[in-house]
Design a protein around this motif. Structure first.
Motif, PDB file in Angstrom:
ATOM      1  N   TYR A  95      14.819   6.222   0.931  1.00  8.76           N
ATOM      2  CA  TYR A  95      14.085   7.201   1.744  1.00  8.76           C
ATOM      3  C   TYR A  95      12.644   6.737   1.962  1.00  8.76           C
ATOM      4  CZ  TYR A  95      17.778  10.664   0.693  1.00  8.76           C
ATOM      5  OH  TYR A  95      18.960  11.347   0.581  1.00  8.76           O
ATOM      6  N   ALA A  96      11.987   6.352   0.854  1.00  9.54           N
ATOM      7  CA  ALA A  96      10.576   5.963   0.923  1.00  9.54           C
ATOM      8  C   ALA A  96      10.383   4.738   1.815  1.00  9.54           C
ATOM      9  CB  ALA A  96      10.054   5.679  -0.488  1.00  9.54           C
ATOM     10  N   LYS A  97      11.246   3.755   1.659  1.00  7.28           N
ATOM     11  CA  LYS A  97      11.141   2.520   2.451  1.00  7.28           C
ATOM     12  C   LYS A  97      11.302   2.813   3.949  1.00  7.28           C
ATOM     13  CE  LYS A  97      13.259  -2.064   2.992  1.00  7.28           C
ATOM     14  NZ  LYS A  97      11.999  -2.833   2.852  1.00  7.28           N
ATOM     15  N   LYS A  98      12.315   3.617   4.286  1.00  5.16           N
ATOM     16  CA  LYS A  98      12.584   3.927   5.691  1.00  5.16           C
ATOM     17  C   LYS A  98      11.436   4.731   6.310  1.00  5.16           C
ATOM     18  CE  LYS A  98      16.056   5.995   8.751  1.00  5.16           C
ATOM     19  NZ  LYS A  98      15.060   6.707   9.581  1.00  5.16           N
ATOM     20  N   ASP A  99      10.961   5.746   5.593  1.00  6.17           N
ATOM     21  CA  ASP A  99       9.898   6.591   6.138  1.00  6.17           C
ATOM     22  C   ASP A  99       8.596   5.806   6.331  1.00  6.17           C
ATOM     23  OD1 ASP A  99      11.578   8.739   6.234  1.00  6.17           O
ATOM     24  OD2 ASP A  99      10.920   9.600   4.328  1.00  6.17           O
ATOM     25  N   LEU A 100       8.263   4.945   5.390  1.00  7.96           N
ATOM     26  CA  LEU A 100       7.051   4.136   5.521  1.00  7.96           C
ATOM     27  C   LEU A 100       7.150   3.179   6.701  1.00  7.96           C
ATOM     28  CD1 LEU A 100       6.355   3.334   1.757  1.00  7.96           C
ATOM     29  CD2 LEU A 100       4.808   4.561   3.290  1.00  7.96           C
ATOM     30  N   LYS A 101       8.327   2.596   6.884  1.00 11.32           N
ATOM     31  CA  LYS A 101       8.533   1.671   8.006  1.00 11.32           C
ATOM     32  C   LYS A 101       8.483   2.409   9.332  1.00 11.32           C
ATOM     33  CE  LYS A 101       9.510  -2.567   9.330  1.00 11.32           C
ATOM     34  NZ  LYS A 101       8.606  -3.703   9.020  1.00 11.32           N
ATOM     35  N   ASP A 102       9.161   3.547   9.422  1.00 14.27           N
ATOM     36  CA  ASP A 102       9.239   4.298  10.678  1.00 14.27           C
ATOM     37  C   ASP A 102       7.888   4.897  11.066  1.00 14.27           C
ATOM     38  OD1 ASP A 102      11.901   3.702  10.737  1.00 14.27           O
ATOM     39  OD2 ASP A 102      12.591   5.683  10.088  1.00 14.27           O
ATOM     40  N   GLN A 103       7.154   5.411  10.087  1.00 19.01           N
ATOM     41  CA  GLN A 103       5.932   6.150  10.394  1.00 19.01           C
ATOM     42  C   GLN A 103       4.672   5.289  10.425  1.00 19.01           C
ATOM     43  OE1 GLN A 103       5.595   9.742   7.967  1.00 19.01           O
ATOM     44  NE2 GLN A 103       7.812  10.018   7.979  1.00 19.01           N
ATOM     45  N   ASP A 149       5.809  -2.383   4.963  1.00 17.92           N
ATOM     46  CA  ASP A 149       6.957  -2.876   4.211  1.00 17.92           C
ATOM     47  C   ASP A 149       6.822  -2.410   2.762  1.00 17.92           C
ATOM     48  OD1 ASP A 149       7.925  -4.242   6.425  1.00 17.92           O
ATOM     49  OD2 ASP A 149       8.601  -5.911   5.187  1.00 17.92           O
ATOM     50  N   TYR A 150       7.872  -1.806   2.254  1.00 21.46           N
ATOM     51  CA  TYR A 150       7.881  -1.348   0.863  1.00 21.46           C
ATOM     52  C   TYR A 150       8.905  -2.191   0.123  1.00 21.46           C
ATOM     53  CZ  TYR A 150       7.330   2.177  -2.852  1.00 21.46           C
ATOM     54  OH  TYR A 150       7.036   2.831  -4.025  1.00 21.46           O
ATOM     55  N   LEU A 151       8.416  -3.083  -0.727  1.00 22.04           N
ATOM     56  CA  LEU A 151       9.285  -4.062  -1.375  1.00 22.04           C
ATOM     57  C   LEU A 151      10.114  -3.413  -2.485  1.00 22.04           C
ATOM     58  CD1 LEU A 151       6.884  -7.146  -1.542  1.00 22.04           C
ATOM     59  CD2 LEU A 151       8.197  -6.220   0.371  1.00 22.04           C
ATOM     60  N   PRO A 152      11.185  -4.054  -2.914  1.00 23.06           N
ATOM     61  CA  PRO A 152      12.049  -3.487  -3.963  1.00 23.06           C
ATOM     62  C   PRO A 152      11.260  -3.170  -5.229  1.00 23.06           C
ATOM     63  CG  PRO A 152      13.130  -5.342  -2.920  1.00 23.06           C
ATOM     64  CD  PRO A 152      11.730  -5.320  -2.375  1.00 23.06           C
ATOM     65  N   PRO A 153      11.587  -2.050  -5.875  1.00 25.02           N
ATOM     66  CA  PRO A 153      10.778  -1.585  -7.009  1.00 25.02           C
ATOM     67  C   PRO A 153      11.114  -2.280  -8.321  1.00 25.02           C
ATOM     68  CG  PRO A 153      12.540  -0.038  -6.609  1.00 25.02           C
ATOM     69  CD  PRO A 153      12.634  -1.092  -5.518  1.00 25.02           C
ATOM     70  N   ALA A 189       6.317  -0.268  -6.739  1.00 27.54           N
ATOM     71  CA  ALA A 189       6.669  -1.416  -5.902  1.00 27.54           C
ATOM     72  C   ALA A 189       5.478  -1.768  -5.021  1.00 27.54           C
ATOM     73  CB  ALA A 189       7.887  -1.090  -5.041  1.00 27.54           C
ATOM     74  N   PRO A 190       5.371  -3.022  -4.597  1.00 31.63           N
ATOM     75  CA  PRO A 190       4.270  -3.411  -3.704  1.00 31.63           C
ATOM     76  C   PRO A 190       4.432  -2.764  -2.322  1.00 31.63           C
ATOM     77  CG  PRO A 190       5.261  -5.336  -4.759  1.00 31.63           C
ATOM     78  CD  PRO A 190       6.181  -4.183  -4.999  1.00 31.63           C
ATOM     79  N   LEU A 191       3.391  -2.088  -1.878  1.00 28.03           N
ATOM     80  CA  LEU A 191       3.342  -1.549  -0.521  1.00 28.03           C
ATOM     81  C   LEU A 191       2.510  -2.521   0.309  1.00 28.03           C
ATOM     82  CD1 LEU A 191       4.022   0.666   1.468  1.00 28.03           C
ATOM     83  CD2 LEU A 191       2.085   1.989   0.616  1.00 28.03           C
ATOM     84  N   VAL A 192       3.114  -3.058   1.382  1.00 29.23           N
ATOM     85  CA  VAL A 192       2.551  -4.222   2.085  1.00 29.23           C
ATOM     86  C   VAL A 192       2.288  -3.871   3.554  1.00 29.23           C
ATOM     87  CG1 VAL A 192       3.000  -6.612   2.739  1.00 29.23           C
ATOM     88  CG2 VAL A 192       3.792  -5.761   0.532  1.00 29.23           C
ATOM     89  N   SER A 193       1.160  -4.347   4.066  1.00 35.72           N
ATOM     90  CA  SER A 193       0.830  -4.110   5.470  1.00 35.72           C
ATOM     91  C   SER A 193       1.808  -4.835   6.383  1.00 35.72           C
ATOM     92  CB  SER A 193      -0.598  -4.588   5.772  1.00 35.72           C
ATOM     93  OG  SER A 193      -0.669  -5.998   5.721  1.00 35.72           O
ATOM     94  N   ALA A 194       1.967  -4.305   7.590  1.00 33.96           N
ATOM     95  CA  ALA A 194       2.883  -4.910   8.567  1.00 33.96           C
ATOM     96  C   ALA A 194       2.442  -6.327   8.917  1.00 33.96           C
ATOM     97  CB  ALA A 194       2.942  -4.039   9.822  1.00 33.96           C
TER      98      ALA A 194
END
Length: 512
Positions: free
Chosen positions: A321-329, A333-337, A449-454
């Motif tokens: 859920y978190a990965k998809k929402d961060l990507k869509d909104q 990129d939310y890397l594997p935890p 998990a690392p939260l990474v800029s596009a």
């Protein structure tokens, strides 16, 4: 005293760098404030009403809390030195403007008349008569502004601008009063030294004062030119929240990236205060990576229609859920935890738990009137925090906001009897505190998990692959032990991070 001296010796390099950063930020802000305030004061000499309005406006700006101002600036100018300097300039304008105006308007009228009688132009009268006479008053205002700037600049550490605030925050976070005192004393000594230097300028001639001010300007300008002409490398900026755990994680990221990408320069910005600061900095492209937790993403960062996301699902689904929402909104990129779940905890002392037979959070209902809670400000305002305790557990307790770095000390000293914390906090082990079981399942899973800029994900896919080696690694016991090594044993987060990577063969044999 021996501990003070030992800490001073062990932290001498960090202290030296912090002092240089503090001086640079303070002098840049002072110079800009002078360039703004002095010409404005000169331009309104014959317009009393305009001068009054400007004085009132500058006074209003000074009433804005510095932390609030920094938070407001981040979405527009990002993090680091820029918002810090802007905030400091805002606070410095009033004393410089006010003293310049007072100094120039308090000159004896007969001297003005004599200057006119000699046929001086306005510029000649200003430079040869008015400014030399008003100089002591003007410099007094500059002196007042600089002392205030140096004191306020300690807050710059909260947005990655460095300075002596880093040592103060580090001391508070690790419950090390010596570090806090060293940072505070250094800031006070800087204020005293620079105040004395400017006092000397008050007694000097105009040309000497101008020469000294030009020298002050040359320090930050020269440093900026030096950095500008240095050979360019790929630079990755990694930030972390306040605390030992984020500090350990960002040092792991740095070690991994530089080991696999030797031409990459990694800049760390530790000890940010709030989640919103980091997230806004990532949106503003001021940082490239920071460690974030799945539960925090869904509860505080992404916009989700009410009831659409069930946080009581498996960790894998929650991460999805978190990965998809961060990507869509946001395009992030939310890397594997990692493996461990650093969930919220409600914590009491063992004596308090034994006295009232407390095992579950719901047990607190039986002693609601006896509770005096000390909750972190962020916890107080989160749906998965105190608001959730009210809704899911029916708890309504007397509570106050306590800084995250101070809440354990408040509990230990008896100032409060229940606090929020995290399951991997070393203080739970250190003080033998008790975590109450979340028997109504309020707190979702918090896997880091690392939260990474596009931009980083697109331009540097190799770095993404490098960071992914941490996926599924680090258990709760391992994370708690690493926090213990930093907070209690006094080890450097960089050393603890490297030791873990080496022990788990994540850096490669050639890096041991």
């Amino acid at each position: 005293m021996s501990h003070f001296i030992q800490t001073l010796i062990s932290e001498r390099y960090n202290l030296f760098n912090a002092i240089l950063q503090h001086i640079e930020i303070s002098l840049v802000a002072l110079v800009i404030a002078i360039i703004i305030a002095v010409p404005i004061a000169i331009s309104v000499l014959s317009h009393k009403k305009v001068a009054y309005v400007i004085t009132q406006f500058a006074g209003v700006l000074q009433t804005i809390p510095s932390l609030a101002l920094l938070g407001l600036l981040i979405p527009f100018v990002g993090i680091g030195e820029v918002p810090a300097v802007i905030a400091l300039v805002v606070y410095a304008i009033l004393p410089i403007f006010q003293n310049t105006y007072i100094g120039l308007t308090s000159i004896d009228e007969s001297l003005d008349e004599a200057a006119d009688a000699f046929g001086m132009t306005k510029f000649e009268k200003l430079t040869k008569v008015q400014l030399p006479i008003a100089l002591p008053t003007i410099i007094a205002g500059i002196r007042q502004a600089l002392v205030m700037i140096i004191g306020t600049a300690t807050l710059a550490a909260l947005i990655g601008a460095g300075g002596l605030g880093n040592l103060i925050l580090l001391g508070i976070d690790r419950n090390d009063n010596t570090l806090t005192i060293i940072g505070a004393l250094a800031a006070a000594l800087l204020a005293i030294i620079f105040s004395a230097l400017i006092y000397v300028l008050q007694k000097g001639k105009l040309r000497y004062s101008i020469a000294a001010l030009l020298l002050i300007i040359a320090i930050p300008v020269g440093n900026g030119i030096y950095h500008a002409v240095q050979p360019k490398q790929t630079t990755i900026t990694i930030a972390g929240k306040l605390g030992s755990e984020p500090d350990i994680l960002i040092n792991m990221y740095k070690e991994l990236i530089e080991a696999k990408n030797p031409n990459t320069n990694v800049v760390l910005k530790p000890n940010f205060g709030q989640t919103s600061f980091l997230f806004n900095a990532l949106k503003a492209k001021q940082i490239d990576i920071y460690p974030e937790f799945t539960g925090t993403v869904l509860e505080s960062l992404v916009k989700v229609p009410h009831g659409q996301r069930d946080t009581g699902v498996t960790p894998e689904k929650l991460y999805g859920y978190a990965k998809k929402d961060l990507k869509d909104q946001f395009g992030f990129d939310y890397l594997p935890p990692m493996e461990y779940n650093n969930t919220y905890s409600i914590i009491v002392t063992k004596a308090f738990a034994d006295k009232y037979h407390l095992k579950n959070i719901s047990d607190l209902r039986n002693i609601e009137s006896k509770l005096h809670a000390g909750f972190d400000l962020e916890f107080l305002n989160r749906p998965d925090g105190y608001k959730g305790l009210q809704a899911k557990y029916g708890l309504s307790v007397t509570s106050q906001s306590v800084d995250a770095a101070l809440r354990y000390e408040a509990l230990r000293s008896g100032k409060v009897n229940v606090i929020d914390g995290f399951s991997t906090d070393s203080q739970i082990r250190q003080y033998n505190f008790v975590e109450l079981k979340d028997n109504h399942h309020l707190f979702p899973v918090y896997q880091g998990a690392p939260l990474v800029s596009a931009t980083l994900a697109k331009e540097h896919p190799a770095i993404i692959d490098t960071l992914n080696v941490l996926a599924g690694k680090i258990t709760e016991d391992e994370m708690r032990e690493m926090n213990y090594q930093v907070n209690v044993k006094g080890k450097s987060p960089a050393v603890v991070a490297r030791n873990f990577l080496v022990a788990h063969h994540l850096l490669g044999a050639n890096q041991k």
